[in-house]
Motif scaffolding. Structure first.
Motif, PDB file in Angstrom:
ATOM      1  N   GLU A  44     -96.626 -16.750  12.933  1.00  0.00           N
ATOM      2  CA  GLU A  44     -96.009 -16.564  14.258  1.00  0.00           C
ATOM      3  C   GLU A  44     -94.705 -17.346  14.355  1.00  0.00           C
ATOM      4  O   GLU A  44     -93.714 -16.894  14.907  1.00  0.00           O
ATOM      5  CB  GLU A  44     -96.979 -17.027  15.360  1.00  0.00           C
ATOM      6  CG  GLU A  44     -98.028 -15.991  15.742  1.00  0.00           C
ATOM      7  CD  GLU A  44     -97.453 -14.596  15.982  1.00  0.00           C
ATOM      8  OE1 GLU A  44     -96.524 -14.464  16.813  1.00  0.00           O
ATOM      9  OE2 GLU A  44     -97.917 -13.638  15.328  1.00  0.00           O
ATOM     10  N   GLU A  45     -94.728 -18.554  13.744  1.00  0.00           N
ATOM     11  CA  GLU A  45     -93.551 -19.423  13.797  1.00  0.00           C
ATOM     12  C   GLU A  45     -92.366 -18.755  13.068  1.00  0.00           C
ATOM     13  O   GLU A  45     -91.243 -18.735  13.563  1.00  0.00           O
ATOM     14  CB  GLU A  45     -93.888 -20.742  13.115  1.00  0.00           C
ATOM     15  CG  GLU A  45     -93.054 -21.912  13.582  1.00  0.00           C
ATOM     16  CD  GLU A  45     -93.512 -23.191  12.891  1.00  0.00           C
ATOM     17  OE1 GLU A  45     -92.640 -23.912  12.430  1.00  0.00           O
ATOM     18  OE2 GLU A  45     -94.740 -23.400  12.790  1.00  0.00           O
ATOM     19  N   GLU A  49     -88.788 -17.497  14.610  1.00  0.00           N
ATOM     20  CA  GLU A  49     -87.550 -18.031  14.016  1.00  0.00           C
ATOM     21  C   GLU A  49     -86.606 -16.889  13.637  1.00  0.00           C
ATOM     22  O   GLU A  49     -85.419 -16.903  13.951  1.00  0.00           O
ATOM     23  CB  GLU A  49     -87.910 -18.870  12.785  1.00  0.00           C
ATOM     24  CG  GLU A  49     -86.739 -19.614  12.155  1.00  0.00           C
ATOM     25  CD  GLU A  49     -85.999 -20.504  13.164  1.00  0.00           C
ATOM     26  OE1 GLU A  49     -84.772 -20.530  13.064  1.00  0.00           O
ATOM     27  OE2 GLU A  49     -86.635 -21.113  14.030  1.00  0.00           O
ATOM     28  N   SER A  50     -87.174 -15.836  12.993  1.00  0.00           N
ATOM     29  CA  SER A  50     -86.293 -14.741  12.562  1.00  0.00           C
ATOM     30  C   SER A  50     -85.773 -13.964  13.765  1.00  0.00           C
ATOM     31  O   SER A  50     -84.643 -13.513  13.781  1.00  0.00           O
ATOM     32  CB  SER A  50     -86.991 -13.820  11.559  1.00  0.00           C
ATOM     33  OG  SER A  50     -87.804 -12.918  12.228  1.00  0.00           O
ATOM     34  N   ARG A  51     -86.605 -13.848  14.820  1.00  0.00           N
ATOM     35  CA  ARG A  51     -86.138 -13.184  16.040  1.00  0.00           C
ATOM     36  C   ARG A  51     -84.990 -13.978  16.659  1.00  0.00           C
ATOM     37  O   ARG A  51     -83.991 -13.442  17.083  1.00  0.00           O
ATOM     38  CB  ARG A  51     -87.283 -13.053  17.048  1.00  0.00           C
ATOM     39  CG  ARG A  51     -87.720 -11.605  17.224  1.00  0.00           C
ATOM     40  CD  ARG A  51     -88.809 -11.482  18.248  1.00  0.00           C
ATOM     41  NE  ARG A  51     -90.119 -11.340  17.635  1.00  0.00           N
ATOM     42  CZ  ARG A  51     -91.164 -12.099  17.894  1.00  0.00           C
ATOM     43  NH1 ARG A  51     -91.089 -13.076  18.744  1.00  0.00           N
ATOM     44  NH2 ARG A  51     -92.310 -11.881  17.299  1.00  0.00           N
ATOM     45  N   ARG A  52     -85.124 -15.323  16.659  1.00  0.00           N
ATOM     46  CA  ARG A  52     -84.103 -16.185  17.244  1.00  0.00           C
ATOM     47  C   ARG A  52     -82.793 -16.037  16.464  1.00  0.00           C
ATOM     48  O   ARG A  52     -81.724 -15.953  17.024  1.00  0.00           O
ATOM     49  CB  ARG A  52     -84.572 -17.635  17.221  1.00  0.00           C
ATOM     50  CG  ARG A  52     -83.778 -18.507  18.174  1.00  0.00           C
ATOM     51  CD  ARG A  52     -84.258 -19.937  18.179  1.00  0.00           C
ATOM     52  NE  ARG A  52     -85.630 -20.102  18.612  1.00  0.00           N
ATOM     53  CZ  ARG A  52     -86.517 -20.886  17.987  1.00  0.00           C
ATOM     54  NH1 ARG A  52     -86.196 -21.525  16.910  1.00  0.00           N
ATOM     55  NH2 ARG A  52     -87.739 -20.989  18.441  1.00  0.00           N
ATOM     56  N   GLU A  53     -82.906 -15.951  15.115  1.00  0.00           N
ATOM     57  CA  GLU A  53     -81.707 -15.816  14.280  1.00  0.00           C
ATOM     58  C   GLU A  53     -80.954 -14.530  14.600  1.00  0.00           C
ATOM     59  O   GLU A  53     -79.747 -14.497  14.702  1.00  0.00           O
ATOM     60  CB  GLU A  53     -82.093 -15.807  12.807  1.00  0.00           C
ATOM     61  CG  GLU A  53     -82.004 -17.193  12.199  1.00  0.00           C
ATOM     62  CD  GLU A  53     -82.500 -17.208  10.793  1.00  0.00           C
ATOM     63  OE1 GLU A  53     -82.348 -16.185  10.111  1.00  0.00           O
ATOM     64  OE2 GLU A  53     -83.048 -18.235  10.375  1.00  0.00           O
TER      65      GLU A  53
END
Ligand code: MGP
Length: 197
Positions: A44-45, A49-53
């Motif tokens: 999930e983390e 993280e990839s969504r935030r990037e």
């Protein structure tokens, strides 16, 4: 002959190699079919993280300047007219483009004597004849010889930042651009559109 992992390749391979050692005519070609090990699913983390990037606009949106600016260079070729010595280098309308440009040009102090840059708002040429400059005036700043080696490039960069950063408050609209002149001393002239103002 194909040995697969499912049919206990270890044993079959040993048997086959023993046979081959005893009788080379029984030598076989072995192809191992391997099942690729799938990558573990992202945690999930990692997903967050990839969504935030992807979503962080800082990574892909340029920071627009209030105006588009054109950088000019004045060359000092004595065989040419003043106007023919004036060349357009590039335009930038974003902070990132400005720095990309600035980092690829020579510093003023490295230019041949008599050559220097001018930065003007897009659509205004650094000439007295331009419609926006005709009735204009200028603020002239001079550097003395002692200041030159240490301060020239820093001073010129600050001028560019003042222009692109529209740092003249209510008067920024009056500013057309700035011309650097490196003949007869180091001068920077900030040109405004209306000398009466
Ligand atoms: P200058 O580049 O303004 O420097 O003009 P200078 O001699 O230090 O003068 P100052 O009073 O501005 O400090 C030098 C010469 O370049 C002028 O005499 C013109 O022949 C020519 N020149 C300069 N400018 C900015 C222009 C211009 O806008 N148009 C034309 N046609 N010629 C110019």
């Amino acid at each position: 002959m194909t040995y697969t992992r499912n049919s206990d390749p270890g044993c079959d391979l040993i048997t086959a190699s023993k046979q081959a050692l005893r009788d080379p005519s029984k030598m076989v070609t072995v192809e191992l079919e391997t099942t690729p090990t799938p990558n573990p699913p992202p945690t999930e983390e990692e997903k967050t993280e990839s969504r935030r990037e992807v979503a962080n606009p800082e990574h892909y949106i340029k920071h627009p300047l209030q105006n588009r600016w054109t950088l000019w260079i004045f060359l000092n070729d004595k065989s040419k007219t003043w106007q023919a010595n004036l060349r357009l280098i590039s335009k930038s309308d974003a902070v990132e483009d400005f720095w990309a440009l600035y980092n690829h040009i020579q510093l003023s102090s490295s230019l041949m004597p008599g050559c220097d840059y001018a930065l003007f708002k897009d659509g205004i040429e650094p000439t007295w004849e331009d419609e926006q400059n005709k009735r204009g005036g200028r603020w002239l700043i001079t550097l003395n010889k002692q200041q030159r080696p240490s301060d020239l490039d820093c001073f010129r960069l600050e001028t560019l930042l003042y222009l692109t950063g529209e740092s003249f408050d209510d008067y920024s609209d009056d500013v057309c651009g700035a011309v650097n002149v490196r003949a007869k001393g180091e001068k920077t002239a900030m040109w405004t559109t209306e000398c009466e103002n």
